[in-house]
Scaffold this active site. Structure first.
Site, PDB file in Angstrom:
ATOM      1  N   VAL A  57     -10.212   8.626  -2.054  1.00 34.69           N
ATOM      2  CA  VAL A  57      -9.924   9.095  -0.682  1.00 34.69           C
ATOM      3  C   VAL A  57      -9.779  10.612  -0.627  1.00 34.69           C
ATOM      4  O   VAL A  57      -9.739  11.195   0.458  1.00 34.69           O
ATOM      5  CB  VAL A  57      -8.672   8.414  -0.087  1.00 34.69           C
ATOM      6  CG1 VAL A  57      -8.877   6.910   0.001  1.00 34.69           C
ATOM      7  CG2 VAL A  57      -7.400   8.736  -0.854  1.00 34.69           C
ATOM      8  N   SER A  75      -1.948   7.299  -5.174  1.00 31.68           N
ATOM      9  CA  SER A  75      -1.461   8.418  -5.991  1.00 31.68           C
ATOM     10  C   SER A  75      -1.093   7.893  -7.371  1.00 31.68           C
ATOM     11  O   SER A  75      -0.532   6.804  -7.482  1.00 31.68           O
ATOM     12  CB  SER A  75      -0.205   9.060  -5.395  1.00 31.68           C
ATOM     13  OG  SER A  75       0.265  10.102  -6.239  1.00 31.68           O
ATOM     14  N   TYR A 145       3.630  16.050  -8.518  1.00 29.30           N
ATOM     15  CA  TYR A 145       3.892  14.831  -7.738  1.00 29.30           C
ATOM     16  C   TYR A 145       4.881  15.138  -6.608  1.00 29.30           C
ATOM     17  O   TYR A 145       4.637  14.809  -5.450  1.00 29.30           O
ATOM     18  CB  TYR A 145       4.456  13.759  -8.666  1.00 29.30           C
ATOM     19  CG  TYR A 145       4.690  12.412  -8.033  1.00 29.30           C
ATOM     20  CD1 TYR A 145       3.619  11.646  -7.566  1.00 29.30           C
ATOM     21  CD2 TYR A 145       5.965  11.879  -7.926  1.00 29.30           C
ATOM     22  CE1 TYR A 145       3.831  10.398  -7.014  1.00 29.30           C
ATOM     23  CE2 TYR A 145       6.180  10.622  -7.374  1.00 29.30           C
ATOM     24  CZ  TYR A 145       5.111   9.893  -6.917  1.00 29.30           C
ATOM     25  OH  TYR A 145       5.325   8.642  -6.374  1.00 29.30           O
TER      26      TYR A 145
END
Ligand code: UDP
Length: 309
Positions: A57, A75, A145
């Site tokens: 994506v 993720s 992250y």
């Protein structure tokens, strides 16, 4: 109702796809399989309401037909994974979120963002309420992250205010259960696989750091309730039952009946000292609280691991 789930073949994504199908939604699952696993959704491919698209994506996000909600769960999420894929992690949180919001806007759909307790970093307030802004090192190993998810929250909120896209933001605290990858590197699967194999359980530091672990079914119930609420600001979903990492290792060793020893290894840089959700908001506004105690959830996960791995 039709849902798009990015990262739908991952641990949480695959549970979410099942929950949404069970609620009667059609589900389009998108996954690059960077850390997702095709087997997680293989049995869903027989269901008429389910489709799987292998796509990153970050590169493109095109889904034909109408949709009501996009669930952005894509993720890497385990510290060793996002250390191995730092740029991909930043891109999927930034560009991936932006593309998902663009798709939501074009389709007149809403977006539910999988955010994280990592937005609180190494917290100076304990337990962590949603109003806490966090203590994150942007250039530390976990920054890829943490900052990606913080950016994702900011971008999602901006699309809501600027373009009126309906949004939900769930801040997910450590979640565990069936379909975690055996070698994903997180404490629960590491300790279970080490205990099952009779290998030493690798506790980082002296194991006095804490985490608060939520069984995956409880998380899914919280997400479902959040979706059906009207809360467009972040909501913590996690289990406030806080344990030290050493106690977690000992419980897993006991529950598996293993004779493994416990060994102590260096702490990873910026590893948060404590973590525990303040779930007042979820309790009062969603009527949600976790139902599965840690020992029971670990038992279920170990049962699954014995045959599922
Ligand atoms: N941890 C550990 N041994 C392992 C894996 C993790 O002691 O084999 C520790 C890790 O350093 C952290 C805690 O367990 O303090 C939870 O780590 P995990 O990777 O599961 O999730 P995090 O909350 O850090 O994202």
């Amino acid at each position: 109702m039709r849902a798009v789930v990015t990262g739908g073949s991952g641990f949480l994504g695959s549970h979410l796809c099942r929950r949404l199908l069970a609620e009667g939604l059609e589900v389009a699952c998108l996954d690059s399989m960077l850390t997702g696993v095709p087997a997680n959704v293989a049995e869903l491919e027989k269901e008429p309401g389910f489709s799987l698209q292998r796509v990153d994506v970050t590169d493109e996000l095109q889904v034909d037909g109408s949709m009501d909600w996009i669930f952005h769960f894509a993720s890497p999420a385990s510290p060793p994974d996002y250390l191995e894929y730092p740029i991909e992690t930043l891109k999927v949180g930034a560009i991936g979120t932006w593309r998902a919001l663009g798709l939501a806007r074009a389709k007149g759909a809403g977006l539910l963002l999988a955010s994280t307790s990592e937005v609180y970093g190494d917290p100076e307030i304990h337990p962590q309420p949603e109003s806490y802004w966090g203590n994150v090192n942007p250039i530390g190993p976990r920054g890829v992250y943490d900052e990606a998810k913080r950016y994702a929250e900011a971008m999602t909120t901006a699309y809501h205010h600027k373009h009126g896209v309906p949004i939900r933001i769930v801040r997910i605290f450590n979640t565990y259960g069936p379909r975690m990858r055996r070698r994903d590197g997180r404490a629960v699967p590491n300790f279970i696989s080490q205990a099952m194999d009779g290998d030493p359980l690798t506790v980082h530091g002296d194991g006095s750091q804490t985490r608060s672990l939520c069984y995956v079914d409880d998380l899914m119930e919280g997400i479902w309730r959040l979706l059906n609420s009207d809360i467009a600001t972040p909501v913590n979903i996690g289990n406030p039952e806080e344990v030290t990492v050493l106690a977690l290792a000992e419980s897993i060793r006991d529950l598996t009946g293993s004779a493994s020893e416990i060994v102590f290894q260096p702490r990873p840089q910026d590893d948060p000292e404590v973590r525990c959700p303040d779930i007042t908001l979820a309790r009062t506004r969603l009527g949600w609280e976790p139902r599965v105690p840690l020992s029971e959830g670990l038992d279920r996960t170990i049962d699954w691991a014995r045959t599922g791995w």
